[in-house]
Design a protein around this motif. Structure first.
Motif, mmCIF file in Angstrom:
data_model
loop_
_atom_site.group_PDB
_atom_site.id
_atom_site.type_symbol
_atom_site.label_atom_id
_atom_site.label_comp_id
_atom_site.label_asym_id
_atom_site.label_seq_id
_atom_site.Cartn_x
_atom_site.Cartn_y
_atom_site.Cartn_z
ATOM 1 N N CYS A 15 0.835 -1.201 0.000
ATOM 2 C CA CYS A 15 0.000 0.000 0.000
ATOM 3 C C CYS A 15 0.869 1.251 0.000
ATOM 4 C CB CYS A 15 -0.889 0.024 1.245
ATOM 5 S SG CYS A 15 -1.975 -1.411 1.405
ATOM 6 N N LEU A 16 0.397 2.269 -0.690
ATOM 7 C CA LEU A 16 1.095 3.551 -0.773
ATOM 8 C C LEU A 16 0.075 4.664 -0.584
ATOM 9 C CD1 LEU A 16 3.714 5.198 -1.681
ATOM 10 C CD2 LEU A 16 2.600 5.257 -3.913
ATOM 11 N N LEU A 17 0.406 5.614 0.264
ATOM 12 C CA LEU A 17 -0.418 6.801 0.470
ATOM 13 C C LEU A 17 0.498 8.015 0.414
ATOM 14 C CD1 LEU A 17 -3.209 8.030 1.194
ATOM 15 C CD2 LEU A 17 -2.506 7.876 3.586
ATOM 16 N N SER A 18 0.205 8.928 -0.506
ATOM 17 C CA SER A 18 0.974 10.160 -0.652
ATOM 18 C C SER A 18 0.023 11.338 -0.489
ATOM 19 C CB SER A 18 1.635 10.205 -2.036
ATOM 20 O OG SER A 18 2.262 11.457 -2.254
ATOM 21 N N VAL A 19 0.355 12.253 0.403
ATOM 22 C CA VAL A 19 -0.464 13.431 0.674
ATOM 23 C C VAL A 19 0.431 14.654 0.534
ATOM 24 C CG1 VAL A 19 -1.977 14.587 2.327
ATOM 25 C CG2 VAL A 19 -1.863 12.088 2.289
ATOM 26 N N ARG A 20 -0.023 15.620 -0.264
ATOM 27 C CA ARG A 20 0.768 16.837 -0.492
ATOM 28 C C ARG A 20 -0.120 18.072 -0.408
ATOM 29 N NH1 ARG A 20 5.817 16.093 -2.441
ATOM 30 N NH2 ARG A 20 6.321 14.029 -3.193
ATOM 31 N N GLY A 21 0.447 19.124 0.154
ATOM 32 C CA GLY A 21 -0.240 20.409 0.198
ATOM 33 C C GLY A 21 -1.066 20.595 1.452
ATOM 34 N N HIS A 22 -1.685 21.759 1.514
ATOM 35 C CA HIS A 22 -2.535 22.128 2.645
ATOM 36 C C HIS A 22 -3.930 22.468 2.144
ATOM 37 C CE1 HIS A 22 0.717 22.396 5.595
ATOM 38 N NE2 HIS A 22 1.454 22.900 4.632
ATOM 39 N N ALA A 23 -4.921 22.209 2.954
ATOM 40 C CA ALA A 23 -6.299 22.593 2.633
ATOM 41 C C ALA A 23 -6.447 24.075 2.951
ATOM 42 C CB ALA A 23 -7.287 21.744 3.414
ATOM 43 N N THR A 24 -5.825 24.890 2.125
ATOM 44 C CA THR A 24 -5.766 26.332 2.348
ATOM 45 C C THR A 24 -7.163 26.907 2.557
ATOM 46 O OG1 THR A 24 -3.814 26.392 0.960
ATOM 47 C CG2 THR A 24 -4.887 28.497 1.407
ATOM 48 N N GLY A 25 -7.300 27.702 3.583
ATOM 49 C CA GLY A 25 -8.571 28.338 3.877
ATOM 50 C C GLY A 25 -9.421 27.579 4.871
ATOM 51 N N SER A 26 -9.036 26.371 5.223
ATOM 52 C CA SER A 26 -9.821 25.602 6.170
ATOM 53 C C SER A 26 -8.908 24.801 7.100
ATOM 54 C CB SER A 26 -10.784 24.650 5.466
ATOM 55 O OG SER A 26 -11.519 23.924 6.441
ATOM 56 N N PRO A 27 -8.551 25.383 8.231
ATOM 57 C CA PRO A 27 -7.744 24.636 9.192
ATOM 58 C C PRO A 27 -8.420 23.339 9.644
ATOM 59 C CG PRO A 27 -7.770 26.958 9.767
ATOM 60 C CD PRO A 27 -8.771 26.768 8.661
ATOM 61 N N ALA A 28 -9.747 23.324 9.692
ATOM 62 C CA ALA A 28 -10.467 22.125 10.127
ATOM 63 C C ALA A 28 -10.282 20.978 9.135
ATOM 64 C CB ALA A 28 -11.946 22.430 10.310
ATOM 65 N N VAL A 29 -10.351 21.276 7.848
ATOM 66 C CA VAL A 29 -10.159 20.240 6.829
ATOM 67 C C VAL A 29 -8.720 19.741 6.865
ATOM 68 C CG1 VAL A 29 -10.159 19.746 4.343
ATOM 69 C CG2 VAL A 29 -12.037 21.043 5.351
ATOM 70 N N CYS A 30 -7.778 20.661 6.969
ATOM 71 C CA CYS A 30 -6.364 20.284 7.047
ATOM 72 C C CYS A 30 -6.122 19.390 8.268
ATOM 73 C CB CYS A 30 -5.497 21.542 7.103
ATOM 74 S SG CYS A 30 -3.806 21.288 6.544
ATOM 75 N N ALA A 31 -6.706 19.741 9.390
ATOM 76 C CA ALA A 31 -6.543 18.950 10.610
ATOM 77 C C ALA A 31 -7.190 17.575 10.467
ATOM 78 C CB ALA A 31 -7.136 19.695 11.802
ATOM 79 N N ALA A 32 -8.333 17.504 9.798
ATOM 80 C CA ALA A 32 -9.003 16.217 9.607
ATOM 81 C C ALA A 32 -8.151 15.276 8.760
ATOM 82 C CB ALA A 32 -10.369 16.429 8.961
ATOM 83 N N VAL A 33 -7.606 15.796 7.663
ATOM 84 C CA VAL A 33 -6.734 14.985 6.808
ATOM 85 C C VAL A 33 -5.500 14.541 7.597
ATOM 86 C CG1 VAL A 33 -5.235 15.050 4.768
ATOM 87 C CG2 VAL A 33 -7.554 15.996 4.640
#
Length: 104
Positions: A13-31
């Protein structure tokens, strides 16, 4: 925008996450919460061979070979990320080999 890419083949399995959910700290924190929870599980699971674990601001990479428990944790994480992407498509994009639409 947070971009999430995943692959799963056999037990690898591979999971790659890049960037920030700009404008929503809640979404960024959830991810981040989902990705860090998966990373914690993988580090502590005996049935997992962890090839790469990178957890930096704006970038995460988890690459592993997992038993059934590791694969189930990976699927659970993807389902959570897919639900976030569906609710916030302007902030999170999920791409990979399988459509998780049936889980919404």
């Amino acid at each position: 925008m947070t971009t999430v890419y995943y692959e799963a083949q056999g037990g690898r399995c591979l999971l790659s996450v890049r960037g920030h959910a700009t404008g929503s700290p809640a979404v960024c924190a959830a991810v981040s919460g989902l990705v860090y929870a998966l990373a914690g599980y993988l580090v502590n699971c005996e049935g997992v061979l962890l090839y790469n674990k990178t957890l930096d601001s704006g970038q995460a990479l988890l690459h592993f070979q997992g038993d059934q428990g590791g694969q189930a944790a990976f699927r659970m994480t993807l389902i959570g990320l897919a639900q976030i992407a569906k609710a916030h498509p302007e902030q999170v994009e999920l791409t990979g080999e399988k459509n998780f639409e049936k889980f919404f």
